[in-house]
Design a protein around this motif. Structure first.
Motif: not given
Length: 230
Positions: A31-47
């Motif tokens: 289970k990957t947690g859905g797109w919400g968790s992926e978006l959170t991980r992406l923002l933690h790197l992108a911001v």
């Protein structure tokens, strides 16, 4: 020596799991947690990455604004000098060194810490060797290049003086780019934001000291670039 053909020769490297029972459990799909968790991980790197770039450009804007208070000739000279420096030197070094990002990412995924250090060292060495090419070209061909661009003699002379003064920073930026890509490939981005923020805060102070207090004019901005940190 035994001559019995039934005697088995013990291999040099035996199977470490020969005397063990391995139980494999089927726990279903991961289970990957859905797109919400992926978006959170992406923002933690992108911001933080975006903040690092914005702060870096802010430092250049501050320098340009401070030099612009001197004269239009100084502003034109530093603008031309920075453009030639970035295109013919910095972009080449950063492009070559950025190749370590892929290799560090692979080593990090394979949990090979020692290999990551080797990649960093070799990337820094390659970056320093690459920096020698534009440094040599600036020393021998810079006046001819500025003449081909059709610039006025005073502006070309000022830009040439700026590039020669800032040229040692190219080696420092080769090492800085290696360290930045090394950390970014491992998703370590917050320290980069702190370092870049500190650099931005120090830039106007050093510019004021070099440009006004020391009386070096727009060449003081080039000395700010060569100071470790900014």
């Amino acid at each position: 020596m035994s001559s019995d053909p039934n005697d088995a020769v013990e291999p040099l490297l035996g199977n470490p799991f020969a005397d063990r029972v391995i139980v494999v459990r089927d726990e279903g799909p991961v289970k990957t947690g859905g797109w919400g968790s992926e978006l959170t991980r992406l923002l933690h790197l992108a911001v933080p990455t975006a903040a690092t770039g914005a702060l870096s450009y802010a430092s250049r804007l501050i320098t340009t604004a401070q030099v612009g208070r001197l004269s239009s000739l100084s502003l034109s000279s530093i603008a031309l000098g920075q453009t030639v420096y970035n295109i013919t030197g910095l972009s080449l070094v950063m492009g070559i060194v950025s190749g370590i990002t892929t290799f560090v990412g692979h080593a990090h995924g394979a949990a090979q810490s020692s290999l990551k250090g080797v990649i960093l060292q070799r990337g820094a060495i390659i970056g320093l060797l690459t920096a020698l090419l534009p440094l040599l070209a600036w020393r021998t061909q810079l006046p001819h290049l500025l003449h081909l661009l059709g610039q006025q003699d005073q502006i070309a002379a000022g830009a040439s003086a700026y590039i020669h003064t800032a040229s040692p920073a190219l080696a420092l930026q080769a090492i800085n780019t290696s360290l930045t890509d090394y950390l970014s490939a491992q998703s370590v981005v917050r320290p980069l934001v702190l370092v870049t923020l500190t650099t931005m805060l120090l830039t106007p102070v050093l510019n004021h000291v070099y440009i006004y207090n020391a009386g070096w004019g727009f060449l003081g901005a080039a000395l700010t670039v060569t100071t470790p940190g900014p």
